[in-house]
Write a protein that holds these residues in place. Structure first.
Motif, PDB file in Angstrom:
ATOM      1  N   UNK A   1      26.786  -8.083 -40.391  1.00  0.00           N
ATOM      2  CA  UNK A   1      26.676  -8.780 -39.117  1.00  0.00           C
ATOM      3  C   UNK A   1      27.799  -9.807 -39.028  1.00  0.00           C
ATOM      4  N   UNK A   2      28.045 -10.284 -37.819  1.00  0.00           N
ATOM      5  CA  UNK A   2      29.231 -11.104 -37.579  1.00  0.00           C
ATOM      6  C   UNK A   2      28.860 -12.427 -36.909  1.00  0.00           C
ATOM      7  N   UNK A   3      29.426 -13.509 -37.441  1.00  0.00           N
ATOM      8  CA  UNK A   3      29.184 -14.847 -36.900  1.00  0.00           C
ATOM      9  C   UNK A   3      30.464 -15.397 -36.282  1.00  0.00           C
ATOM     10  N   UNK A   4      30.350 -15.960 -35.092  1.00  0.00           N
ATOM     11  CA  UNK A   4      31.439 -16.718 -34.493  1.00  0.00           C
ATOM     12  C   UNK A   4      31.113 -18.191 -34.684  1.00  0.00           C
ATOM     13  N   UNK A   5      31.961 -18.888 -35.447  1.00  0.00           N
ATOM     14  CA  UNK A   5      31.750 -20.300 -35.755  1.00  0.00           C
ATOM     15  C   UNK A   5      32.741 -21.110 -34.934  1.00  0.00           C
ATOM     16  N   UNK A   6      32.249 -21.861 -33.977  1.00  0.00           N
ATOM     17  CA  UNK A   6      33.100 -22.668 -33.105  1.00  0.00           C
ATOM     18  C   UNK A   6      33.079 -24.099 -33.605  1.00  0.00           C
TER      19      UNK A   6
ATOM     20  N   UNK B   1      31.138 -20.672 -43.228  1.00  0.00           N
ATOM     21  CA  UNK B   1      31.832 -19.383 -43.303  1.00  0.00           C
ATOM     22  C   UNK B   1      31.764 -18.797 -44.709  1.00  0.00           C
ATOM     23  N   UNK B   2      31.936 -19.646 -45.723  1.00  0.00           N
ATOM     24  CA  UNK B   2      31.850 -19.187 -47.106  1.00  0.00           C
ATOM     25  C   UNK B   2      30.461 -18.635 -47.398  1.00  0.00           C
ATOM     26  N   UNK B   3      29.433 -19.322 -46.901  1.00  0.00           N
ATOM     27  CA  UNK B   3      28.068 -18.843 -47.097  1.00  0.00           C
ATOM     28  C   UNK B   3      27.823 -17.502 -46.422  1.00  0.00           C
ATOM     29  N   UNK B   4      28.372 -17.329 -45.225  1.00  0.00           N
ATOM     30  CA  UNK B   4      28.248 -16.048 -44.516  1.00  0.00           C
ATOM     31  C   UNK B   4      28.871 -14.931 -45.353  1.00  0.00           C
ATOM     32  N   UNK B   5      30.045 -15.194 -45.936  1.00  0.00           N
ATOM     33  CA  UNK B   5      30.716 -14.203 -46.770  1.00  0.00           C
ATOM     34  C   UNK B   5      29.897 -13.877 -48.009  1.00  0.00           C
TER      35      UNK B   5
ATOM     36  N   UNK C   1      30.090 -10.980 -31.480  1.00  0.00           N
ATOM     37  CA  UNK C   1      29.326 -11.680 -32.520  1.00  0.00           C
ATOM     38  C   UNK C   1      27.837 -11.424 -32.380  1.00  0.00           C
ATOM     39  N   UNK C   2      27.147 -11.458 -33.502  1.00  0.00           N
ATOM     40  CA  UNK C   2      25.683 -11.387 -33.499  1.00  0.00           C
ATOM     41  C   UNK C   2      25.074 -12.781 -33.426  1.00  0.00           C
ATOM     42  N   UNK C   3      25.833 -13.766 -33.914  1.00  0.00           N
ATOM     43  CA  UNK C   3      25.355 -15.135 -33.975  1.00  0.00           C
ATOM     44  C   UNK C   3      26.489 -16.087 -33.612  1.00  0.00           C
ATOM     45  N   UNK C   4      26.147 -17.121 -32.847  1.00  0.00           N
ATOM     46  CA  UNK C   4      27.097 -18.166 -32.468  1.00  0.00           C
ATOM     47  C   UNK C   4      26.708 -19.452 -33.179  1.00  0.00           C
ATOM     48  N   UNK C   5      27.657 -20.055 -33.891  1.00  0.00           N
ATOM     49  CA  UNK C   5      27.416 -21.313 -34.596  1.00  0.00           C
ATOM     50  C   UNK C   5      28.331 -22.375 -33.996  1.00  0.00           C
ATOM     51  N   UNK C   6      27.765 -23.467 -33.539  1.00  0.00           N
ATOM     52  CA  UNK C   6      28.548 -24.576 -33.000  1.00  0.00           C
ATOM     53  C   UNK C   6      28.522 -25.729 -34.001  1.00  0.00           C
ATOM     54  N   UNK C   7      29.698 -26.158 -34.446  1.00  0.00           N
ATOM     55  CA  UNK C   7      29.826 -27.270 -35.396  1.00  0.00           C
ATOM     56  C   UNK C   7      30.612 -28.370 -34.694  1.00  0.00           C
ATOM     57  N   UNK C   8      30.018 -29.552 -34.584  1.00  0.00           N
ATOM     58  CA  UNK C   8      30.680 -30.600 -33.802  1.00  0.00           C
ATOM     59  C   UNK C   8      30.196 -31.995 -34.212  1.00  0.00           C
ATOM     60  N   UNK C   9      31.062 -32.984 -34.062  1.00  0.00           N
ATOM     61  CA  UNK C   9      30.647 -34.369 -34.286  1.00  0.00           C
ATOM     62  C   UNK C   9      29.891 -34.885 -33.064  1.00  0.00           C
TER      63      UNK C   9
ATOM     64  N   UNK D   1      22.077 -18.376 -45.326  1.00  0.00           N
ATOM     65  CA  UNK D   1      20.794 -17.979 -44.714  1.00  0.00           C
ATOM     66  C   UNK D   1      20.892 -17.726 -43.218  1.00  0.00           C
ATOM     67  N   UNK D   2      22.111 -17.709 -42.682  1.00  0.00           N
ATOM     68  CA  UNK D   2      22.310 -17.620 -41.237  1.00  0.00           C
ATOM     69  C   UNK D   2      21.577 -16.427 -40.630  1.00  0.00           C
ATOM     70  N   UNK D   3      21.735 -15.274 -41.228  1.00  0.00           N
ATOM     71  CA  UNK D   3      21.132 -14.078 -40.649  1.00  0.00           C
ATOM     72  C   UNK D   3      19.709 -13.869 -41.118  1.00  0.00           C
ATOM     73  N   UNK D   4      19.305 -14.577 -42.177  1.00  0.00           N
ATOM     74  CA  UNK D   4      17.895 -14.583 -42.535  1.00  0.00           C
ATOM     75  C   UNK D   4      17.083 -15.247 -41.444  1.00  0.00           C
TER      76      UNK D   4
END
Length: 202
Positions: free
Chosen positions: A1-6, A24-28, A76-84, A190-193
Motif C-alpha cells: 500500500x502507498x502513503x502520501x506524506x505531506x 516514511x521509514x516506518x512505512x518502509x 495513495x491509499x493513505x494521506x498523512x499530514x505533518x505540520x507545526x 502501524x499506519x496501515x494497521x
C-alpha cells in the motif's frame, strides 16, 4: 500500500521534516511505499484565486498544480499530514493546499441541481501536529476538541475521508526530539494497521 506524506514546514532541518522522514521509514519497515510531498520546497502556491473560485463553481478545470496534487492523492491509499501548530491551527501553506486541492468536483460534489456527494470515502487520513506548548496548556484551552472540530470534522468529514489517527506531539520546545522521532517511527510502522482495523470495524 502507498502513503502520501505531506509536510508543511520551510526548514528542511525542522522537527516536522524529521518526523515525516521517520514516518516514511516506518512505512518502509512495514513493507509499504511512500512519497513525501514537501510543499514548501516544491513551491506550492497556497493562494486561493479567482481561478480556484471558478473551479469551485465548476466553470473551469483545476489548474495544473492543483491537478498534479490531486493525482498524487489519487495514487495513495493513505494521506498523512505533518505540520507545526501555528497560532493554534495549521500553517497557511497547508491550509491553502487544502483550500485549492480539495476542490468541488474532485473531493466532493455540490451545486445547483447536484446531489451532494463525498468523493474521498476511500482515503484514510492521519494527522500529525507538532506543538511547543504543554499537554496541560492545550487541554486547558480545549484545543484537542477544537482540532477535531476544525480539521477532522470540518475538512475531512465533509469530503468523506475518515481520520484514522490524529496525533498531537507536544512539549517540543522543552523536550529533545528523540521521543517524538521514536513515536513517529511507530506511527509509520502501524499506519496501515490503523486502516485495516477501521475497515474491519466497519
Amino acid at each position: 500500500m502507498h502513503a502520501l506524506i505531506v509536510v508543511a514546514h520551510p526548514d528542511p532541518k525542522s522537527l516536522s521534516h524529521g518526523i515525516a522522514a521517520q514516518i516514511a521509514e516506518g512505512v518502509t519497515l512495514a513493507g509499504h511505499t511512500f512519497e513525501i510531498a514537501d510543499i514548501a520546497a516544491e513551491g506550492f502556491d497556497p493562494r486561493y484565486t479567482a481561478t480556484d473560485l471558478a473551479v469551485h463553481r465548476r466553470e473551469v478545470a483545476p489548474a495544473a498544480d492543483v491537478a498534479a496534487e490531486q493525482a498524487r492523492i489519487d495514487g495513495a491509499d493513505t494521506l498523512v499530514l505533518v505540520y507545526p501548530v501555528y497560532w493554534w491551527s495549521m500553517p497557511a501553506l497547508l491550509k491553502g493546499w487544502i483550500d485549492r486541492v480539495f476542490a468541488n468536483g474532485w473531493a466532493y460534489d455540490e451545486g445547483t441541481g447536484i446531489k451532494p456527494v463525498k468523493r474521498l470515502r476511500h482515503l484514510k487520513v492521519h494527522l500529525v501536529a507538532i506543538g511547543g506548548a504543554t499537554t496541560r496548556t492545550y487541554a486547558r484551552h480545549g484545543y484537542f476538541g477544537a482540532m477535531k472540530t476544525q480539521i477532522d470534522h470540518g475538512i475531512f468529514d465533509y469530503v468523506g475521508a475518515p481520520v484514522a489517527t490524529s496525533e498531537l506531539m507536544l512539549d517540543t520546545e522543552t523536550q529533545g526530539p528523540a521521543e517524538h522521532l521514536e513515536a513517529a517511527l511507530a506511527i509509520g510502522c502501524s499506519l496501515f494497521e490503523a486502516r485495516h482495523s477501521q475497515d474491519e470495524a466497519a
